[in-house]
Design a protein around this motif. Structure first.
Motif, PDB file in Angstrom:
ATOM      1  N   LYS A 151       0.819  -1.217   0.000  1.00  0.00           N
ATOM      2  CA  LYS A 151       0.000   0.000   0.000  1.00  0.00           C
ATOM      3  C   LYS A 151       0.849   1.261   0.000  1.00  0.00           C
ATOM      4  N   THR A 152       2.063   1.168   0.528  1.00  0.00           N
ATOM      5  CA  THR A 152       2.932   2.354   0.604  1.00  0.00           C
ATOM      6  C   THR A 152       3.793   2.529  -0.646  1.00  0.00           C
ATOM      7  N   MET A 153       3.761   1.582  -1.576  1.00  0.00           N
ATOM      8  CA  MET A 153       4.651   1.644  -2.734  1.00  0.00           C
ATOM      9  C   MET A 153       4.149   2.590  -3.818  1.00  0.00           C
ATOM     10  N   ASP A 154       2.887   2.994  -3.730  1.00  0.00           N
ATOM     11  CA  ASP A 154       2.322   3.988  -4.654  1.00  0.00           C
ATOM     12  C   ASP A 154       2.491   3.555  -6.107  1.00  0.00           C
ATOM     13  N   VAL A 155       2.003   2.342  -6.403  1.00  0.00           N
ATOM     14  CA  VAL A 155       2.063   1.808  -7.761  1.00  0.00           C
ATOM     15  C   VAL A 155       0.674   1.330  -8.180  1.00  0.00           C
ATOM     16  N   PRO A 156       0.363   1.395  -9.476  1.00  0.00           N
ATOM     17  CA  PRO A 156      -0.944   0.927  -9.926  1.00  0.00           C
ATOM     18  C   PRO A 156      -1.056  -0.594  -9.933  1.00  0.00           C
ATOM     19  N   HIS A 157       0.084  -1.277 -10.081  1.00  0.00           N
ATOM     20  CA  HIS A 157       0.090  -2.737 -10.165  1.00  0.00           C
ATOM     21  C   HIS A 157       1.316  -3.271  -9.429  1.00  0.00           C
ATOM     22  N   ALA A 158       1.177  -4.447  -8.828  1.00  0.00           N
ATOM     23  CA  ALA A 158       2.304  -5.020  -8.088  1.00  0.00           C
ATOM     24  C   ALA A 158       2.304  -6.536  -8.207  1.00  0.00           C
ATOM     25  N   ILE A 159       3.511  -7.083  -8.071  1.00  0.00           N
ATOM     26  CA  ILE A 159       3.739  -8.523  -8.107  1.00  0.00           C
ATOM     27  C   ILE A 159       4.472  -8.912  -6.838  1.00  0.00           C
ATOM     28  N   VAL A 160       4.006  -9.962  -6.192  1.00  0.00           N
ATOM     29  CA  VAL A 160       4.630 -10.509  -4.991  1.00  0.00           C
ATOM     30  C   VAL A 160       4.924 -11.974  -5.257  1.00  0.00           C
ATOM     31  N   ALA A 161       6.098 -12.428  -4.871  1.00  0.00           N
ATOM     32  CA  ALA A 161       6.403 -13.844  -5.036  1.00  0.00           C
ATOM     33  C   ALA A 161       7.362 -14.276  -3.949  1.00  0.00           C
ATOM     34  N   GLY A 162       7.286 -15.565  -3.619  1.00  0.00           N
ATOM     35  CA  GLY A 162       8.238 -16.043  -2.632  1.00  0.00           C
ATOM     36  C   GLY A 162       7.910 -17.402  -2.072  1.00  0.00           C
ATOM     37  N   ASP A 163       8.731 -17.768  -1.097  1.00  0.00           N
ATOM     38  CA  ASP A 163       8.595 -18.989  -0.326  1.00  0.00           C
ATOM     39  C   ASP A 163       7.783 -18.623   0.915  1.00  0.00           C
ATOM     40  N   LEU A 164       6.552 -19.122   0.980  1.00  0.00           N
ATOM     41  CA  LEU A 164       5.659 -18.760   2.076  1.00  0.00           C
ATOM     42  C   LEU A 164       5.786 -19.687   3.273  1.00  0.00           C
ATOM     43  N   ASN A 165       6.477 -20.815   3.100  1.00  0.00           N
ATOM     44  CA  ASN A 165       6.593 -21.805   4.179  1.00  0.00           C
ATOM     45  C   ASN A 165       5.222 -22.227   4.691  1.00  0.00           C
ATOM     46  N   GLU A 166       4.250 -22.259   3.778  1.00  0.00           N
ATOM     47  CA  GLU A 166       2.886 -22.597   4.162  1.00  0.00           C
ATOM     48  C   GLU A 166       2.100 -23.011   2.925  1.00  0.00           C
ATOM     49  N   ARG A 167       1.183 -23.932   3.105  1.00  0.00           N
ATOM     50  CA  ARG A 167       0.336 -24.387   2.012  1.00  0.00           C
ATOM     51  C   ARG A 167      -0.854 -23.435   1.818  1.00  0.00           C
ATOM     52  N   PRO A 168      -1.567 -23.573   0.690  1.00  0.00           N
ATOM     53  CA  PRO A 168      -2.664 -22.647   0.401  1.00  0.00           C
ATOM     54  C   PRO A 168      -3.777 -22.630   1.435  1.00  0.00           C
ATOM     55  N   ASP A 169      -3.941 -23.688   2.231  1.00  0.00           N
ATOM     56  CA  ASP A 169      -4.988 -23.685   3.248  1.00  0.00           C
ATOM     57  C   ASP A 169      -4.525 -23.041   4.549  1.00  0.00           C
ATOM     58  N   GLY A 170      -3.271 -22.584   4.602  1.00  0.00           N
ATOM     59  CA  GLY A 170      -2.759 -21.945   5.804  1.00  0.00           C
ATOM     60  C   GLY A 170      -3.272 -20.524   5.957  1.00  0.00           C
ATOM     61  N   ARG A 171      -3.228 -20.025   7.190  1.00  0.00           N
ATOM     62  CA  ARG A 171      -3.787 -18.715   7.518  1.00  0.00           C
ATOM     63  C   ARG A 171      -3.082 -17.582   6.785  1.00  0.00           C
ATOM     64  N   SER A 172      -1.767 -17.618   6.706  1.00  0.00           N
ATOM     65  CA  SER A 172      -1.022 -16.537   6.055  1.00  0.00           C
ATOM     66  C   SER A 172      -1.211 -16.570   4.547  1.00  0.00           C
ATOM     67  N   PHE A 173      -1.173 -17.769   3.971  1.00  0.00           N
ATOM     68  CA  PHE A 173      -1.399 -17.916   2.525  1.00  0.00           C
ATOM     69  C   PHE A 173      -2.788 -17.393   2.175  1.00  0.00           C
ATOM     70  N   ARG A 174      -3.777 -17.745   2.988  1.00  0.00           N
ATOM     71  CA  ARG A 174      -5.146 -17.310   2.715  1.00  0.00           C
ATOM     72  C   ARG A 174      -5.289 -15.793   2.848  1.00  0.00           C
ATOM     73  N   LEU A 175      -4.546 -15.199   3.771  1.00  0.00           N
ATOM     74  CA  LEU A 175      -4.573 -13.742   3.900  1.00  0.00           C
ATOM     75  C   LEU A 175      -4.095 -13.078   2.620  1.00  0.00           C
ATOM     76  N   LEU A 176      -2.969 -13.554   2.085  1.00  0.00           N
ATOM     77  CA  LEU A 176      -2.429 -12.971   0.854  1.00  0.00           C
ATOM     78  C   LEU A 176      -3.354 -13.233  -0.331  1.00  0.00           C
ATOM     79  N   ALA A 177      -3.860 -14.471  -0.423  1.00  0.00           N
ATOM     80  CA  ALA A 177      -4.730 -14.818  -1.546  1.00  0.00           C
ATOM     81  C   ALA A 177      -6.073 -14.094  -1.474  1.00  0.00           C
TER      82      ALA A 177
END
Length: 251
Positions: A151-177
């Motif tokens: 939100k602070t990057m002031d861009v119209p579009h953004a890409i995030v990628a990485g090693d989340l150390n969590e599967r898609p059903d995890g709480r953090s993964f679900r927050l991002l998704a």
């Protein structure tokens, strides 16, 4: 296996950019570096969001070595971001970079974000590489900080990628998704599971994009010309995630 071609990079007549984005945990380049180079080159990425880049003795030299041999340049990150590293092709015009160190929990590994704002064609894009904590509560806090940083990057579009150390059903993964588009869920291509190369059974690495970016395909680049199973197993202890994205031109 990849069943259809992934779009090549190009700039559209309206200035929008079709780009290839690669996310890859390279385990400090401790494995077969020649195999790692072959995998990255075969993916023909415009942006590479790396995790576990070299962080100690002569880490800049090792990052430069990888960039040079893959036909890319170092954009930012590395030890100054506690592991996340950004590489880019010469298509990218760099506006700014910033490495972010996250709060340290005593007894745990220091984490950080490597961030940049680049222009490709007429598309202006925020980029963030992350490697989230092994501990669930810290991982969730880091996912919240990641969304705040976007939100602070002031861009119209953004890409995030990485090693989340969590599967898609995890709480953090679900927050991002819940806030971003999960590339594999939106447009699956290639393989799904990223860990481990010798026995892929879970998806803990991902490419995300903000709304407005069109995901043209995303997944482990199995079957991509130039990539062999032997190289995928030898390069590091994660499988890469490759995405093709169409980013609209910025006003």
């Amino acid at each position: 296996m990849a069943t259809s071609p992934l779009p090549d990079s190009r700039t559209e007549p309206d200035g929008s950019a079709v780009i290839r984005v690669l996310s890859y945990n390279v385990r400090s380049m401790r494995d077969d570096r020649a195999a790692l180079v072959r995998v990255i080159r075969a993916c023909a990425p415009d942006l590479v969001l790396i995790q576990e880049a070299p962080r100690f003795f002569r880490w800049r030299k090792r990052a430069a070595w990888l960039a040079a041999r893959t036909g890319l340049v170092v954009l930012g990150g590395g030890a100054t971001a506690s592991g996340p590293l950004l590489l880019c092709s010469l298509r990218a015009t760099v506006e700014r970079t910033e490495d972010i160190l996250l709060p340290l929990t005593p007894g745990l590994h220091r984490r950080g974000f490597a961030t940049a704002v680049v222009r490709i064609g007429r598309a202006r894009i925020g980029v963030l590489s992350c490697h989230l904590s092994l501990r669930a509560d810290e991982r969730y806090t880091q996912a919240e900080l990641l969304l705040d940083r976007l939100k602070t990057m002031d861009v119209p579009h953004a890409i995030v990628a990485g090693d989340l150390n969590e599967r898609p059903d995890g709480r953090s993964f679900r927050l991002l998704a819940g806030e971003l588009q999960d590339g594999w869920a939106a447009k699956p291509w290639g393989g799904e599971h990223t860990s481990t190369p010798s026995h892929p059974h879970q998806r803990i690495d991902a490419v995300f994009a903000t709304q407005g970016i069109e995901i043209l395909g995303c997944g482990v680049p199995r079957g991509l010309p130039g990539i062999t199973e032997a190289d995928l197993r030898a390069a590091t202890d994660h499988l890469p995630v490759l995405a093709a994205l169409r980013v609209p031109a910025s006003l």
